[in-house]
Motif scaffolding. Sequence first.
Motif, PDB file in Angstrom:
ATOM      1  N   PHE A 122       0.922   4.635 -37.272  1.00 13.71           N
ATOM      2  CA  PHE A 122       1.410   5.898 -37.822  1.00 13.71           C
ATOM      3  C   PHE A 122       0.756   7.032 -37.043  1.00 13.71           C
ATOM      4  O   PHE A 122      -0.458   7.044 -36.852  1.00 13.71           O
ATOM      5  N   PHE A 159       0.569   9.102 -43.558  1.00 16.97           N
ATOM      6  CA  PHE A 159       1.802   8.623 -44.189  1.00 16.97           C
ATOM      7  C   PHE A 159       1.418   7.764 -45.380  1.00 16.97           C
ATOM      8  O   PHE A 159       0.616   6.846 -45.276  1.00 16.97           O
ATOM      9  N   LEU A 173       4.037  -2.476 -44.551  1.00 19.63           N
ATOM     10  CA  LEU A 173       3.470  -1.158 -44.324  1.00 19.63           C
ATOM     11  C   LEU A 173       2.057  -1.152 -44.906  1.00 19.63           C
ATOM     12  O   LEU A 173       1.848  -1.598 -46.040  1.00 19.63           O
ATOM     13  N   LEU A 211       2.113  -0.209 -39.336  1.00 19.38           N
ATOM     14  CA  LEU A 211       3.251  -1.013 -39.754  1.00 19.38           C
ATOM     15  C   LEU A 211       3.190  -2.268 -38.903  1.00 19.38           C
ATOM     16  O   LEU A 211       3.084  -2.184 -37.679  1.00 19.38           O
ATOM     17  N   ALA A 234      11.977  -1.223 -37.184  1.00 22.56           N
ATOM     18  CA  ALA A 234      11.387   0.106 -37.381  1.00 22.56           C
ATOM     19  C   ALA A 234      12.472   1.180 -37.424  1.00 22.56           C
ATOM     20  O   ALA A 234      12.404   2.112 -38.237  1.00 22.56           O
ATOM     21  N   ARG A 274      13.341   3.536 -40.552  1.00 16.56           N
ATOM     22  CA  ARG A 274      13.369   4.994 -40.402  1.00 16.56           C
ATOM     23  C   ARG A 274      14.649   5.575 -41.001  1.00 16.56           C
ATOM     24  O   ARG A 274      14.624   6.612 -41.653  1.00 16.56           O
ATOM     25  N   LEU A 327      14.255   5.481 -44.830  1.00 20.53           N
ATOM     26  CA  LEU A 327      13.256   6.409 -45.360  1.00 20.53           C
ATOM     27  C   LEU A 327      13.549   7.864 -45.011  1.00 20.53           C
ATOM     28  O   LEU A 327      13.055   8.775 -45.680  1.00 20.53           O
ATOM     29  N   SER A 371      12.354   9.280 -42.491  1.00 23.36           N
ATOM     30  CA  SER A 371      11.311   9.624 -41.525  1.00 23.36           C
ATOM     31  C   SER A 371      10.321   8.470 -41.460  1.00 23.36           C
ATOM     32  O   SER A 371       9.960   7.894 -42.479  1.00 23.36           O
ATOM     33  N   LEU A 372       9.911   8.130 -40.260  1.00 20.75           N
ATOM     34  CA  LEU A 372       8.910   7.078 -40.077  1.00 20.75           C
ATOM     35  C   LEU A 372       8.140   7.388 -38.798  1.00 20.75           C
ATOM     36  O   LEU A 372       8.529   6.983 -37.705  1.00 20.75           O
TER      37      LEU A 372
END
Length: 309
Positions: free
Chosen positions: A11, A15, A129, A136, A150, A154, A157, A159-160
């Motif tokens: 990250f 997060f 996570l 991650l 991933a 993203r 979510l 945003s990742l």
Amino acid sequence: MWFRNARVFRFTKPFDITAEALEEKLQSDVFKPCGPQETTRQGWIPPLGKHSDMLVHSTNGYHLIALRKEEKILPGPVVKELVEERAEAIEIEQGRKVRRKEKDEIKEQVMLEMLPQAFSKNRRCFAYLAPKDGVLVVDAGSSKQAEDLASFLRKSLGSLPVRPPAVEQAPAFTFTGWLNETVDLPATVTLGSECELKDPSEDGGVVRCKGLDLQADEIRNHLDTGMQVTKLAVTWDDSLSFVLDEELGIRRLKFGDTLQEKLDDVDADDAAARFDAAFALMTLELARLIPGLLEALGGEDRSAIVDEA
């Protein structure tokens, strides 16, 4: 529930997400089988399979998720044969040559007709996570498969902020130094009996060694010609063994007897309890491995990471 591989993403800024919030986000992309005219589809499934309907399995702040991908399998030779048959029939009937563009259109039509009867190939990919560890971790044998998960996460979510971890010096430099003894081998690392050597020149060759003493003269001779170590089998702290590559990918991950003995103490008749215990043991072990491994490889480059909001 042991991962066989580990592709790590870091990250890049703080997060955090609760299991409940993650569950809600993933619900929008639950797996649904391919429709009659679809070649592929993917979505989230319960990690515990038939033992739970939840899309997130959380233990000690680690959130396990699973992505399922379905692909319809259309045998290439069969498709090609049908296309050629139809093109030949058109040429005989209309007395003209069927060009490439028209053949492509025929192929598309053939595939659409075959899809409803096509076999399906299903693949599951697990990941977890670890917000408190800032990573991650994806159980994927290739960087592409890990990146695909991933990317889909993203999307779910919104945003990742993740990227593969970076180290201060090239992993191949460190691997090579361990074998030719120009870089000290950390006390936690024991060399295995497998490696891959590459000539860094544009047309350089590749040498794969297995079942050898990696510090023997025959390996040293390759290193003396300028070859670099790009994959290396190691044992970590007598508890984990794996093959590490120059992208920091961990493959063929095997957990030691001590962890297996701890798992054997769990009630064998309760599948969910055994799954949870294995996940807890695995994540705790990887939580030790990841930072230790980055340090052993010269230290992590955190210049692109924001530690505080």
